[in-house]
Design a protein around this motif. Sequence first.
Motif, PDB file in Angstrom:
ATOM      1  N   ALA A   9     -37.910 -37.345  66.975  1.00  0.00           N
ATOM      2  CA  ALA A   9     -36.970 -36.017  66.874  1.00  0.00           C
ATOM      3  C   ALA A   9     -36.161 -35.907  65.416  1.00  0.00           C
ATOM      4  CB  ALA A   9     -35.758 -36.233  68.085  1.00  0.00           C
ATOM      5  N   LEU A  10     -35.916 -37.375  65.090  1.00  0.00           N
ATOM      6  CA  LEU A  10     -35.193 -37.119  63.601  1.00  0.00           C
ATOM      7  C   LEU A  10     -36.172 -36.572  62.321  1.00  0.00           C
ATOM      8  CD1 LEU A  10     -33.332 -40.489  63.667  1.00  0.00           C
ATOM      9  CD2 LEU A  10     -32.094 -37.943  63.723  1.00  0.00           C
ATOM     10  N   SER A  11     -37.427 -36.993  62.497  1.00  0.00           N
ATOM     11  CA  SER A  11     -38.303 -36.872  61.765  1.00  0.00           C
ATOM     12  C   SER A  11     -38.816 -35.373  61.764  1.00  0.00           C
ATOM     13  CB  SER A  11     -39.613 -37.580  61.878  1.00  0.00           C
ATOM     14  OG  SER A  11     -40.872 -36.968  61.053  1.00  0.00           O
ATOM     15  N   ALA A  37     -25.809 -35.334  64.470  1.00  0.00           N
ATOM     16  CA  ALA A  37     -24.726 -35.979  65.549  1.00  0.00           C
ATOM     17  C   ALA A  37     -24.004 -34.642  66.072  1.00  0.00           C
ATOM     18  CB  ALA A  37     -23.641 -36.971  64.803  1.00  0.00           C
ATOM     19  N   LEU A  38     -23.529 -33.905  65.318  1.00  0.00           N
ATOM     20  CA  LEU A  38     -22.790 -32.697  66.123  1.00  0.00           C
ATOM     21  C   LEU A  38     -23.794 -31.918  66.953  1.00  0.00           C
ATOM     22  CD1 LEU A  38     -20.454 -31.619  63.016  1.00  0.00           C
ATOM     23  CD2 LEU A  38     -19.881 -32.882  64.890  1.00  0.00           C
ATOM     24  N   VAL A  39     -25.037 -31.545  66.415  1.00  0.00           N
ATOM     25  CA  VAL A  39     -25.809 -30.664  67.071  1.00  0.00           C
ATOM     26  C   VAL A  39     -26.331 -31.045  68.334  1.00  0.00           C
ATOM     27  CG1 VAL A  39     -27.927 -29.243  66.829  1.00  0.00           C
ATOM     28  CG2 VAL A  39     -26.044 -29.391  65.125  1.00  0.00           C
ATOM     29  N   ALA A  40     -27.216 -32.214  68.130  1.00  0.00           N
ATOM     30  CA  ALA A  40     -27.586 -33.176  69.011  1.00  0.00           C
ATOM     31  C   ALA A  40     -26.891 -34.118  70.203  1.00  0.00           C
ATOM     32  CB  ALA A  40     -28.867 -33.671  68.817  1.00  0.00           C
ATOM     33  N   LEU A  41     -26.349 -34.929  69.497  1.00  0.00           N
ATOM     34  CA  LEU A  41     -25.666 -35.965  70.012  1.00  0.00           C
ATOM     35  C   LEU A  41     -24.525 -35.747  70.990  1.00  0.00           C
ATOM     36  CD1 LEU A  41     -25.961 -38.881  67.500  1.00  0.00           C
ATOM     37  CD2 LEU A  41     -27.430 -38.638  69.710  1.00  0.00           C
ATOM     38  N   MET A  58     -17.213 -46.347  76.095  1.00  0.00           N
ATOM     39  CA  MET A  58     -18.690 -46.437  76.424  1.00  0.00           C
ATOM     40  C   MET A  58     -19.212 -45.304  75.584  1.00  0.00           C
ATOM     41  SD  MET A  58     -20.812 -47.631  79.442  1.00  0.00           S
ATOM     42  CE  MET A  58     -20.201 -49.095  79.538  1.00  0.00           C
ATOM     43  N   VAL A  59     -18.714 -44.212  75.996  1.00  0.00           N
ATOM     44  CA  VAL A  59     -19.588 -42.954  75.698  1.00  0.00           C
ATOM     45  C   VAL A  59     -19.296 -42.912  73.957  1.00  0.00           C
ATOM     46  CG1 VAL A  59     -19.733 -40.604  75.517  1.00  0.00           C
ATOM     47  CG2 VAL A  59     -19.511 -41.822  77.572  1.00  0.00           C
ATOM     48  N   LEU A  60     -18.029 -43.107  73.406  1.00  0.00           N
ATOM     49  CA  LEU A  60     -17.849 -43.061  72.163  1.00  0.00           C
ATOM     50  C   LEU A  60     -18.904 -44.083  71.093  1.00  0.00           C
ATOM     51  CD1 LEU A  60     -16.133 -42.272  69.733  1.00  0.00           C
ATOM     52  CD2 LEU A  60     -14.667 -43.810  70.193  1.00  0.00           C
ATOM     53  N   SER A  61     -19.136 -45.326  71.817  1.00  0.00           N
ATOM     54  CA  SER A  61     -19.766 -46.298  71.339  1.00  0.00           C
ATOM     55  C   SER A  61     -21.373 -45.982  71.438  1.00  0.00           C
ATOM     56  CB  SER A  61     -19.545 -47.462  72.084  1.00  0.00           C
ATOM     57  OG  SER A  61     -20.298 -47.717  73.250  1.00  0.00           O
ATOM     58  N   TRP A  62     -21.628 -45.281  72.180  1.00  0.00           N
ATOM     59  CA  TRP A  62     -22.921 -44.806  72.339  1.00  0.00           C
ATOM     60  C   TRP A  62     -23.395 -43.585  71.188  1.00  0.00           C
ATOM     61  CZ3 TRP A  62     -23.426 -43.515  78.338  1.00  0.00           C
ATOM     62  CH2 TRP A  62     -23.534 -44.900  79.117  1.00  0.00           C
ATOM     63  N   PHE A  63     -22.133 -42.768  70.994  1.00  0.00           N
ATOM     64  CA  PHE A  63     -22.272 -42.018  70.036  1.00  0.00           C
ATOM     65  C   PHE A  63     -22.197 -42.239  68.737  1.00  0.00           C
ATOM     66  CE2 PHE A  63     -19.926 -38.832  66.997  1.00  0.00           C
ATOM     67  CZ  PHE A  63     -20.731 -37.826  66.949  1.00  0.00           C
ATOM     68  N   LEU A  64     -21.537 -43.216  68.447  1.00  0.00           N
ATOM     69  CA  LEU A  64     -21.346 -44.046  67.104  1.00  0.00           C
ATOM     70  C   LEU A  64     -22.621 -44.832  66.801  1.00  0.00           C
ATOM     71  CD1 LEU A  64     -17.659 -45.182  66.958  1.00  0.00           C
ATOM     72  CD2 LEU A  64     -18.691 -43.267  65.623  1.00  0.00           C
ATOM     73  N   TYR A  65     -23.149 -45.169  67.818  1.00  0.00           N
ATOM     74  CA  TYR A  65     -24.598 -45.834  67.609  1.00  0.00           C
ATOM     75  C   TYR A  65     -25.659 -44.846  67.103  1.00  0.00           C
ATOM     76  CZ  TYR A  65     -28.858 -48.466  68.727  1.00  0.00           C
ATOM     77  OH  TYR A  65     -29.917 -48.982  68.848  1.00  0.00           O
ATOM     78  N   GLY A  66     -25.733 -43.627  67.803  1.00  0.00           N
ATOM     79  CA  GLY A  66     -26.680 -42.584  67.441  1.00  0.00           C
ATOM     80  C   GLY A  66     -26.491 -42.265  66.090  1.00  0.00           C
ATOM     81  N   PHE A  67     -25.068 -41.763  65.829  1.00  0.00           N
ATOM     82  CA  PHE A  67     -24.591 -41.670  64.560  1.00  0.00           C
ATOM     83  C   PHE A  67     -25.139 -42.261  63.210  1.00  0.00           C
ATOM     84  CE2 PHE A  67     -21.049 -40.714  61.282  1.00  0.00           C
ATOM     85  CZ  PHE A  67     -21.502 -39.621  60.810  1.00  0.00           C
ATOM     86  N   ALA A  68     -24.970 -43.849  63.691  1.00  0.00           N
ATOM     87  CA  ALA A  68     -25.210 -44.654  62.528  1.00  0.00           C
ATOM     88  C   ALA A  68     -26.989 -44.293  62.504  1.00  0.00           C
ATOM     89  CB  ALA A  68     -24.867 -45.852  63.150  1.00  0.00           C
ATOM     90  N   GLN A  69     -27.648 -44.518  63.507  1.00  0.00           N
ATOM     91  CA  GLN A  69     -29.046 -44.159  63.609  1.00  0.00           C
ATOM     92  C   GLN A  69     -29.452 -43.093  62.767  1.00  0.00           C
ATOM     93  OE1 GLN A  69     -30.330 -43.899  67.676  1.00  0.00           O
ATOM     94  NE2 GLN A  69     -30.893 -46.144  67.420  1.00  0.00           N
ATOM     95  N   ALA A  70     -28.809 -41.920  62.800  1.00  0.00           N
ATOM     96  CA  ALA A  70     -29.093 -40.893  62.329  1.00  0.00           C
ATOM     97  C   ALA A  70     -28.721 -40.782  60.815  1.00  0.00           C
ATOM     98  CB  ALA A  70     -28.472 -39.556  63.007  1.00  0.00           C
TER      99      ALA A  70
END
Length: 82
Positions: A9-11, A37-41, A58-70
């Motif tokens: 997805a990121l690629s 992060a804004l569009v997909a996460l 918990m949802v915030l931690s998931w969001f931050l994890y995905g944001f860091a990955q992106a």
Amino acid sequence: MHAFVISFALSWFWDRFKGLFNGAFILRGLEFGSVYALVALLPVMWITFSAMDVTALMVLSWFLYGFAQAIIAGILFAKFNP
């Protein structure tokens, strides 16, 4: 399986929109991560929070994890595939 799906997805997102990000590779990566992060996460996290019995923290931690990955993916894409 998550790593393969998120990398695909990121690629795809990078190949499609890399021309819109300008500046040094670090700034391009930060912008890429923020936009993704804004569009997909954010919508996915909102749906998850609404549909499941999980805490906002918990949802915030998931969001931050995905944001860091992106952001990391964006920096790597900008460096190796300008």
